[in-house]
Write a protein that holds these residues in place. Structure first.
Motif, PDB file in Angstrom:
ATOM      1  N   GLY A 111      70.263  -4.142  40.360  1.00 35.21           N
ATOM      2  CA  GLY A 111      69.189  -3.233  39.969  1.00 35.21           C
ATOM      3  C   GLY A 111      69.654  -2.132  39.045  1.00 35.21           C
ATOM      4  O   GLY A 111      68.938  -1.738  38.123  1.00 35.21           O
ATOM      5  N   ALA A 112      70.866  -1.632  39.254  1.00 34.96           N
ATOM      6  CA  ALA A 112      71.390  -0.565  38.394  1.00 34.96           C
ATOM      7  C   ALA A 112      71.638  -1.077  36.972  1.00 34.96           C
ATOM      8  O   ALA A 112      71.335  -0.392  35.997  1.00 34.96           O
ATOM      9  N   VAL A 113      72.184  -2.290  36.866  1.00 30.76           N
ATOM     10  CA  VAL A 113      72.400  -2.886  35.534  1.00 30.76           C
ATOM     11  C   VAL A 113      71.057  -3.072  34.833  1.00 30.76           C
ATOM     12  O   VAL A 113      70.890  -2.704  33.664  1.00 30.76           O
ATOM     13  N   GLU A 114      70.086  -3.615  35.551  1.00 28.57           N
ATOM     14  CA  GLU A 114      68.765  -3.853  34.973  1.00 28.57           C
ATOM     15  C   GLU A 114      68.091  -2.545  34.573  1.00 28.57           C
ATOM     16  O   GLU A 114      67.432  -2.476  33.529  1.00 28.57           O
ATOM     17  N   PHE A 115      68.269  -1.494  35.365  1.00 30.15           N
ATOM     18  CA  PHE A 115      67.693  -0.189  35.048  1.00 30.15           C
ATOM     19  C   PHE A 115      68.201   0.315  33.697  1.00 30.15           C
ATOM     20  O   PHE A 115      67.410   0.714  32.828  1.00 30.15           O
ATOM     21  N   VAL A 116      69.512   0.296  33.513  1.00 26.51           N
ATOM     22  CA  VAL A 116      70.091   0.783  32.247  1.00 26.51           C
ATOM     23  C   VAL A 116      69.617  -0.072  31.086  1.00 26.51           C
ATOM     24  O   VAL A 116      69.226   0.459  30.027  1.00 26.51           O
ATOM     25  N   ARG A 117      69.623  -1.375  31.256  1.00 22.05           N
ATOM     26  CA  ARG A 117      69.202  -2.258  30.165  1.00 22.05           C
ATOM     27  C   ARG A 117      67.734  -2.026  29.784  1.00 22.05           C
ATOM     28  O   ARG A 117      67.394  -1.968  28.601  1.00 22.05           O
ATOM     29  N   GLN A 118      66.863  -1.873  30.791  1.00 14.93           N
ATOM     30  CA  GLN A 118      65.442  -1.649  30.496  1.00 14.93           C
ATOM     31  C   GLN A 118      65.209  -0.305  29.815  1.00 14.93           C
ATOM     32  O   GLN A 118      64.418  -0.207  28.877  1.00 14.93           O
ATOM     33  N   LYS A 119      65.891   0.736  30.285  1.00 19.70           N
ATOM     34  CA  LYS A 119      65.749   2.061  29.653  1.00 19.70           C
ATOM     35  C   LYS A 119      66.250   2.020  28.207  1.00 19.70           C
ATOM     36  O   LYS A 119      65.671   2.655  27.325  1.00 19.70           O
ATOM     37  N   ALA A 120      67.316   1.281  27.965  1.00 17.57           N
ATOM     38  CA  ALA A 120      67.858   1.168  26.609  1.00 17.57           C
ATOM     39  C   ALA A 120      66.888   0.427  25.692  1.00 17.57           C
ATOM     40  O   ALA A 120      66.702   0.817  24.530  1.00 17.57           O
ATOM     41  N   VAL A 121      66.249  -0.608  26.214  1.00 20.20           N
ATOM     42  CA  VAL A 121      65.259  -1.348  25.415  1.00 20.20           C
ATOM     43  C   VAL A 121      64.095  -0.425  25.072  1.00 20.20           C
ATOM     44  O   VAL A 121      63.630  -0.396  23.932  1.00 20.20           O
TER      45      VAL A 121
END
Length: 190
Positions: A111-121
């Motif tokens: 979830g933490a990896v996905e959070f950063v990736r989504q915020k970056a997108v």
């Protein structure tokens, strides 16, 4: 009726162009059309509507990559957010960055990896790759779920400023990361 649009043109004139991928290092002009490199050679005659910037004495290089970025989000948004950090990176010529896992909480879960990736997108400033933790909580005691972090998009693994003192844990981390062909980055500190 189809409307044809004239591409936006920008000429960077008289700069020192350095492009190791194409064995280029010397004075040249660079013509950009719609933000993409169209031509690189000395003496380019630009389109009539092109903006021209004389960059004599300056370096013109491909987008830079920063492999060690502390984006602070999640957890320390008062210091920096993913949006402000990526904007700062882009302003400095960095088109790609790798986010270290030293956030609060650390990037030790899918979830933490996905959070950063989504915020970056959503920020849409530069390319952001995420580094996952080698150990749970960056504590150096228990191996993170490296396979799940990899599945979520982690490109490398590190405990960043928290060195792993347990050689057995580090050996297991190397073995797991080898299965996914991903590096372990040791940030040794005393």
């Amino acid at each position: 009726m189809t409307e044809t649009r004239t591409p936006t043109a920008l000429l960077l004139k008289n700069g020192r162009v350095i492009d190791p991928a194409n064995s280029v290092d010397g004075p040249s002009d660079v013509l950009l059309l719609d933000g993409r490199v169209a031509r690189v050679f000395p003496g380019i005659v630009p389109p009539a509507d092109a903006d021209t910037i004389d960059v004599a004495g300056k370096l013109v290089v491909p987008g830079l990559i920063d492999m060690h970025v502390h984006l602070r989000e999640p957890g320390r948004e008062e210091d920096e957010t993913i949006e402000t950090g990526t904007l700062a990176a882009l302003s400095g010529g960095f088109t790609t960055i790798v986010c270290c896992p030293n956030t609060t909480p650390p990037i030790d879960s899918q979830g933490a990896v996905e959070f950063v990736r989504q915020k970056a997108v959503r920020a849409d400033n530069c390319n952001v790759y995420v580094m996952g933790c080698v150990s749970h909580g960056r504590e150096g005691k228990q191996l993170s779920e490296i396979g799940q972090l990899f599945d979520a998009g982690a490109v490398a693994f590190s405990d960043d400023g928290s060195p792993i003192h347990d050689p057995e844990l580090m050996r297991r981390a190397f073995e797991y990361c080898l299965m996914f062909d991903k590096p372990v980055l040791s940030h040794s500190e005393v």
